[in-house]
Write a protein that holds these residues in place. Structure first.
Motif, PDB file in Angstrom:
ATOM      1  N   ALA A   1       1.079  -1.648   0.071  1.00  0.00           N
ATOM      2  CA  ALA A   1      -0.230   0.016  -0.349  1.00  0.00           C
ATOM      3  C   ALA A   1       0.953   1.743   0.143  1.00  0.00           C
ATOM      4  CB  ALA A   1      -0.970   0.019   1.276  1.00  0.00           C
ATOM      5  N   ALA A   2       0.350   2.258  -0.645  1.00  0.00           N
ATOM      6  CA  ALA A   2       1.122   3.397  -0.559  1.00  0.00           C
ATOM      7  C   ALA A   2      -0.105   4.227  -0.599  1.00  0.00           C
ATOM      8  CB  ALA A   2       1.375   3.886  -2.448  1.00  0.00           C
ATOM      9  N   SER A   3      -0.315   5.839  -0.603  1.00  0.00           N
ATOM     10  CA  SER A   3      -1.027   6.748   0.188  1.00  0.00           C
ATOM     11  C   SER A   3      -1.689   6.386  -0.852  1.00  0.00           C
ATOM     12  CB  SER A   3      -0.412   7.928   0.352  1.00  0.00           C
ATOM     13  OG  SER A   3       0.328   8.296  -0.740  1.00  0.00           O
ATOM     14  N   ASP A   4      -2.228   6.580  -1.962  1.00  0.00           N
ATOM     15  CA  ASP A   4      -2.390   6.611  -2.758  1.00  0.00           C
ATOM     16  C   ASP A   4      -3.658   5.340  -3.167  1.00  0.00           C
ATOM     17  OD1 ASP A   4      -1.916   8.512  -4.243  1.00  0.00           O
ATOM     18  OD2 ASP A   4      -0.882   7.410  -5.606  1.00  0.00           O
ATOM     19  N   TRP A   5      -4.965   5.518  -2.858  1.00  0.00           N
ATOM     20  CA  TRP A   5      -6.137   4.115  -3.354  1.00  0.00           C
ATOM     21  C   TRP A   5      -5.656   3.264  -4.065  1.00  0.00           C
ATOM     22  CZ3 TRP A   5      -8.984   3.016   0.886  1.00  0.00           C
ATOM     23  CH2 TRP A   5      -9.006   4.263   1.795  1.00  0.00           C
ATOM     24  N   GLN A   6      -6.187   1.621  -3.342  1.00  0.00           N
ATOM     25  CA  GLN A   6      -5.452   0.815  -4.362  1.00  0.00           C
ATOM     26  C   GLN A   6      -6.082  -0.074  -4.434  1.00  0.00           C
ATOM     27  OE1 GLN A   6      -1.170  -0.602  -4.601  1.00  0.00           O
ATOM     28  NE2 GLN A   6      -1.275   1.122  -3.445  1.00  0.00           N
TER      29      GLN A   6
ATOM     30  N   VAL B   1     -13.457  -6.946  -3.445  1.00  0.00           N
ATOM     31  CA  VAL B   1     -12.634  -6.306  -3.991  1.00  0.00           C
ATOM     32  C   VAL B   1     -12.463  -5.774  -2.244  1.00  0.00           C
ATOM     33  CG1 VAL B   1     -14.275  -4.056  -4.817  1.00  0.00           C
ATOM     34  CG2 VAL B   1     -12.039  -4.390  -5.175  1.00  0.00           C
ATOM     35  N   THR B   2     -11.089  -5.271  -2.128  1.00  0.00           N
ATOM     36  CA  THR B   2     -10.375  -4.894  -0.441  1.00  0.00           C
ATOM     37  C   THR B   2     -10.479  -3.548  -1.147  1.00  0.00           C
ATOM     38  OG1 THR B   2     -10.508  -6.326   0.540  1.00  0.00           O
ATOM     39  CG2 THR B   2      -9.397  -4.545   1.215  1.00  0.00           C
ATOM     40  N   LEU B   3     -10.675  -2.037  -0.881  1.00  0.00           N
ATOM     41  CA  LEU B   3      -9.838  -1.200  -1.543  1.00  0.00           C
ATOM     42  C   LEU B   3      -9.117  -0.810  -0.087  1.00  0.00           C
ATOM     43  CD1 LEU B   3     -10.140   1.454  -2.951  1.00  0.00           C
ATOM     44  CD2 LEU B   3     -12.380   1.948  -1.578  1.00  0.00           C
ATOM     45  N   PHE B   4      -7.800  -0.305  -0.477  1.00  0.00           N
ATOM     46  CA  PHE B   4      -6.796   0.163   1.086  1.00  0.00           C
ATOM     47  C   PHE B   4      -6.321   0.973   0.212  1.00  0.00           C
ATOM     48  CE2 PHE B   4      -5.111  -2.803  -2.001  1.00  0.00           C
ATOM     49  CZ  PHE B   4      -3.756  -2.618  -1.826  1.00  0.00           C
ATOM     50  N   SER B   5      -5.614   2.058   1.317  1.00  0.00           N
ATOM     51  CA  SER B   5      -4.820   2.767   1.696  1.00  0.00           C
ATOM     52  C   SER B   5      -3.779   2.911   2.797  1.00  0.00           C
ATOM     53  CB  SER B   5      -5.367   4.486   1.412  1.00  0.00           C
ATOM     54  OG  SER B   5      -5.108   5.100   1.049  1.00  0.00           O
ATOM     55  N   ARG B   6      -2.643   2.727   2.937  1.00  0.00           N
ATOM     56  CA  ARG B   6      -1.534   3.031   3.548  1.00  0.00           C
ATOM     57  C   ARG B   6      -1.343   4.345   3.774  1.00  0.00           C
ATOM     58  NH1 ARG B   6       3.396  -0.296   4.467  1.00  0.00           N
ATOM     59  NH2 ARG B   6       4.459   1.854   3.277  1.00  0.00           N
TER      60      ARG B   6
ATOM     61  N   MET C   1      -4.356  -3.450  -7.291  1.00  0.00           N
ATOM     62  CA  MET C   1      -3.352  -2.537  -8.841  1.00  0.00           C
ATOM     63  C   MET C   1      -3.969  -0.587  -8.548  1.00  0.00           C
ATOM     64  SD  MET C   1      -7.035  -3.932 -10.894  1.00  0.00           S
ATOM     65  CE  MET C   1      -6.651  -5.155 -11.248  1.00  0.00           C
ATOM     66  N   SER C   2      -4.287  -0.231  -9.002  1.00  0.00           N
ATOM     67  CA  SER C   2      -4.028   1.569  -9.061  1.00  0.00           C
ATOM     68  C   SER C   2      -5.771   1.153  -8.839  1.00  0.00           C
ATOM     69  CB  SER C   2      -3.391   2.283  -9.227  1.00  0.00           C
ATOM     70  OG  SER C   2      -3.891   2.125 -11.030  1.00  0.00           O
ATOM     71  N   LEU C   3      -6.400   2.687  -8.855  1.00  0.00           N
ATOM     72  CA  LEU C   3      -8.008   2.565  -9.129  1.00  0.00           C
ATOM     73  C   LEU C   3      -8.040   3.488 -10.720  1.00  0.00           C
ATOM     74  CD1 LEU C   3      -9.127   4.942  -6.589  1.00  0.00           C
ATOM     75  CD2 LEU C   3      -9.959   2.473  -6.819  1.00  0.00           C
ATOM     76  N   ALA C   4      -6.816   3.432 -10.863  1.00  0.00           N
ATOM     77  CA  ALA C   4      -6.815   4.235 -12.546  1.00  0.00           C
ATOM     78  C   ALA C   4      -6.927   2.860 -13.441  1.00  0.00           C
ATOM     79  CB  ALA C   4      -5.610   4.603 -12.752  1.00  0.00           C
ATOM     80  N   GLU C   5      -6.241   1.929 -12.872  1.00  0.00           N
ATOM     81  CA  GLU C   5      -5.766   0.442 -13.437  1.00  0.00           C
ATOM     82  C   GLU C   5      -7.457  -0.397 -13.443  1.00  0.00           C
ATOM     83  OE1 GLU C   5      -1.374  -0.918 -12.995  1.00  0.00           O
ATOM     84  OE2 GLU C   5      -2.520  -0.671 -11.495  1.00  0.00           O
TER      85      GLU C   5
END
Length: 133
Positions: free
Chosen positions: A43-48, A106-111, A61-65
């Motif tokens: 995880a990065a600070s961007d949502w994945q 799906v799991t949406l996550f950010s750190r 994967m990224s939200l954009a992907e």
């Protein structure tokens, strides 16, 4: 209290959760532990996003992907919404109370520093292409 709403339309399935409540989940502890471990490590600070399928290691994967693959995520009117067209490679067929359904988990996550924020979303509809499982 309703914390999840699943909508089954002609060409998509959708799940939404209120953004101000924590909902109990039906995810098996071992599956959830694997997701947490993968999310924390990548995880990065961007949502994945990670799609979960039985016997497959989730890949972030990224939200954009995810959007390029046809998935939609939206935060609107105090709700987090996940929408998926039927027949996506990340969906799967299963049975719920002896009814064949197409499901997307799906799991949406950010750190943020040492905190991982995760939202577990599952949509399951009998309108997909899973009638012959």
């Amino acid at each position: 209290m309703v914390c999840r709403e699943v909508t089954c339309e002609e060409n998509f399935m959708q799940v939404s959760v209120r953004s101000d409540v924590a909902c109990p989940i039906g995810t098996m502890k071992a599956d959830w532990d694997a997701v947490v471990q993968t999310a924390y490590a990548s995880a990065a600070s961007d949502w994945q996003v990670m799609f979960q399928r039985v016997d497959e290691e989730p890949t972030p994967m990224s939200l954009a992907e995810a959007h390029e693959l046809g998935y939609e995520f939206d935060l609107t009117e105090g709700r987090l919404v996940f929408r998926a067209p039927y027949g996506q490679p990340d969906s799967f067929c299963t049975e719920v109370n002896s009814v064949p359904v197409e499901a997307a988990h799906v799991t949406l996550f950010s750190r943020q520093h040492w905190v991982v924020l995760m939202v577990d979303l599952v949509a399951a509809c009998s309108m997909g292409q899973c009638y012959n499982i």
